[in-house]
Design a protein around this motif. Structure first.
Motif, PDB file in Angstrom:
ATOM      1  N   LYS A 125       0.812  -1.213   0.000  1.00  0.00           N
ATOM      2  CA  LYS A 125       0.000   0.000   0.000  1.00  0.00           C
ATOM      3  C   LYS A 125       0.852   1.272   0.000  1.00  0.00           C
ATOM      4  O   LYS A 125       0.566   2.232  -0.692  1.00  0.00           O
ATOM      5  N   LEU A 128       2.038   2.526  -3.283  1.00  0.00           N
ATOM      6  CA  LEU A 128       1.034   3.127  -4.176  1.00  0.00           C
ATOM      7  C   LEU A 128       0.881   4.618  -3.922  1.00  0.00           C
ATOM      8  O   LEU A 128       0.506   5.360  -4.808  1.00  0.00           O
ATOM      9  N   LYS A 129       1.167   5.014  -2.689  1.00  0.00           N
ATOM     10  CA  LYS A 129       0.935   6.404  -2.328  1.00  0.00           C
ATOM     11  C   LYS A 129       1.927   7.321  -3.012  1.00  0.00           C
ATOM     12  O   LYS A 129       3.062   6.957  -3.241  1.00  0.00           O
ATOM     13  N   LYS A 130       1.451   8.504  -3.341  1.00  0.00           N
ATOM     14  CA  LYS A 130       2.304   9.504  -3.970  1.00  0.00           C
ATOM     15  C   LYS A 130       2.733  10.499  -2.910  1.00  0.00           C
ATOM     16  O   LYS A 130       1.894  11.116  -2.252  1.00  0.00           O
ATOM     17  N   ARG A 131       4.053  10.589  -2.747  1.00  0.00           N
ATOM     18  CA  ARG A 131       4.592  11.482  -1.721  1.00  0.00           C
ATOM     19  C   ARG A 131       4.708  12.890  -2.270  1.00  0.00           C
ATOM     20  O   ARG A 131       5.260  13.111  -3.329  1.00  0.00           O
TER      21      ARG A 131
END
Lengths: 361, 160
Positions: A125, A128-131
């Motif tokens: 997960k 998938l996140k965009k920092r």
């Protein structure tokens, strides 16, 4: 015509009873049956069977209602399970549950068809996140801290630190000079810019209609002398220089006070109050040293010579700091906020770093 | 939709999407690939996707991707995957496992519809949007699925 054998004689017999057998075939069939007496008996038994006799027997399927009820039960149980059953149907369901045998068991089996959510979590997960730009602290504090940090690193580190005076020394000086009937405004005003060898002169502009004093800093040292004045004469025109005496924090301090064309009522300097300006025939505004310093701090911060009060809220402070940073470093630094009807947008730019934040006002 | 909303949707829906895919295709790697693909597509279309409809977007995209993969895999699977006879001595650990076996035997539409209904709590309308079916068709599909499962469970209980 086929020859009648033991393998196909049923077809000939059937055709005979249906009346479709030809005359020649009938003859053949009779001859065949004569040869096989057992089959001849079968033939006559078959002939005696009249199906029309069965039509008089009444056929009644007695479980018709039960089948209908079971079908209805299925629908109602599923509706109930899905949570979409109406009140009327629910009432009917309760009736059917009492009437139909095994209905409760059916209901239990339907309940078991509900799938239980498996305890599955997606393992990647975080990938998938965009920092974006992570600002861990509260926004305002972090923005202010960043700008202050830049100022500290790029601005003041390259400049000589001026000697500063503590607030209590201001009071001491002010009180002392007040006792000596010398305006303390001069000492307080440039306090943060005074170095050991600074010469501070104060030009009081007393043009009619203007109440803004002008200040000037000269960096040439003057020899320390004692002020000469007539303390008994409360109203006097002072054109001479006043040099602070030995009671100032540093002996080498040289403070030059020049006051031109000003009728100073020295008696007004009481209880650490001083006059900001005096225009003849007009009222005199008194202000405490602390208030005066706050006013000057605001003027400096906003590069504004007016003495009007300006809100020292976080936006203004950060904007001013950003402006100062922009002027004193090679890095482009801007900070602005804009308000629309329902939203407030904050924009910060430090070099290539640019951050927008819009939130409901 | 902005970056923050995108990251929120990862938190909210990645697990459910993975669960749905894993149960549908039964392979962890494939399920993870599909979830990643779908979120990548979402990120690329972040400006056009409405944040309120992101869940529907994700599940629809995942379902479509899964069908495409199954279509591509089918010719391979018939050649490479050996058919195994059902083991009559197979021990089921619990009722859930029995039910999952039964669900796997349902037709594809029934399988997906009932999983979306029970796992994710979707309405008939939402399931219809994802599976490209009318709401009434979804109802019938779920009705048939439940009836089949009930009969299966009933028959097992008779045997036991």
């Amino acid at each position: 015509m086929k020859k009648i054998t033991l393998h196909n004689y049923e077809a000939f017999m059937l055709d005979h009873f249906e009346g479709t057998l030809s005359y020649k075939d009938k003859k053949e069939l009779v001859l065949f049956l004569e040869k096989h007496p057992r089959l001849k008996e079968e033939f006559y038994e078959f002939e005696m069977l009249d199906l029309s006799d069965f039509e008089t027997i009444p056929f009644v399927f007695e479980n018709k209602e039960e089948i209908k009820q079971k079908a209805e039960l299925d629908v109602l149980l599923i509706e109930h399970l899905e949570g979409i059953i109406s009140k009327t149907n629910k009432k009917r369901l309760n009736e059917l549950l009492k009437v139909i045998p095994n209905a409760i068991q059916e209901q239990n089996n339907y309940r078991k068809t509900i799938l239980t959510k498996p305890n599955v979590t997606f393992p990647k997960k975080s990938k998938l996140k965009k920092r974006g730009i992570v600002i861990p602290m509260q926004f305002w504090y972090s923005a202010a801290a960043a700008i202050i940090g830049f100022i500290v690193i790029f601005d003041f580190s390259t400049k000589p630190q001026p000697q500063t005076y503590q607030a209590n020394s201001i009071t001491t000086i002010s009180e002392r000079i007040a006792l000596q009937k010398v305006p303390t405004i001069i000492l307080s005003e440039h306090l943060d810019n005074v170095s050991k060898d600074s010469l501070i002169s104060n030009n009081w502009s007393t043009k009619k209609g203007s109440n803004k004093p002008e200040y000037r800093i000269q960096n040439n040292p003057l020899p320390k002398t004692n002020p000469t004045r007539d303390t008994n004469n409360k109203t006097q025109e002072i054109n001479t220089n006043f040099i602070a005496n030995n009671n100032t924090e540093t002996k080498n301090d040289s403070l030059n006070i020049t006051q031109q064309n000003l009728h100073t009522d020295l008696s007004l300097i009481k209880n650490n109050k001083l006059q900001t300006a005096k225009v003849e025939n007009q009222g005199i505004k008194e202000i405490s040293v602390k208030e005066f310093l706050q006013l000057k701090a605001k003027e400096k911060l906003f590069k504004d010579n007016t003495t009007e009060s300006k809100d020292l809220n976080s936006n203004n402070i950060i904007a001013s700091l950003a402006n100062k940073l922009n002027n004193n470093t090679k890095t482009e630094v801007t900070y602005s906020t804009s308000k629309k009807e329902k939203t407030k947008t904050t924009h910060i730019k430090i070099g290539k770093f640019e951050y927008y934040r819009t939130k409901k006002a | 939709m902005n970056r923050k909303e995108y990251n929120n949707s990862v938190d909210l829906y990645a697990d459910g999407l993975y669960r749905f895919m894993l149960k549908s295709i039964g392979n962890e790697n494939d399920a993870q690939d599909i979830v990643q693909d779908v979120f990548l597509k979402l990120w690329e279309k972040i400006d056009t996707v409405n944040a309120e409809k992101v869940k529907s977007y994700l599940f629809t995209a995942a379902y479509r991707t899964m069908l495409d993969r199954i279509k591509k895999m089918k010719p391979l699977s018939t050649e490479t995957v050996a058919y195994t006879e059902p083991n009559h001595h197979e021990q089921y650990s619990d009722a859930g496992e029995i039910l999952n076996k039964a669900v796997n035997n349902l037709p594809e539409k029934q399988r997906s519809a009932i999983r979306l209904r029970d796992y994710e709590g979707y309405s008939y309308q939402e399931i219809g949007e994802i599976l490209k079916m009318k709401e009434s068709q979804v109802k019938i599909t779920i009705f048939r699925a439940r009836k089949t499962l009930k009969n299966y469970i009933g028959s097992l209980e008779v045997l036991i």
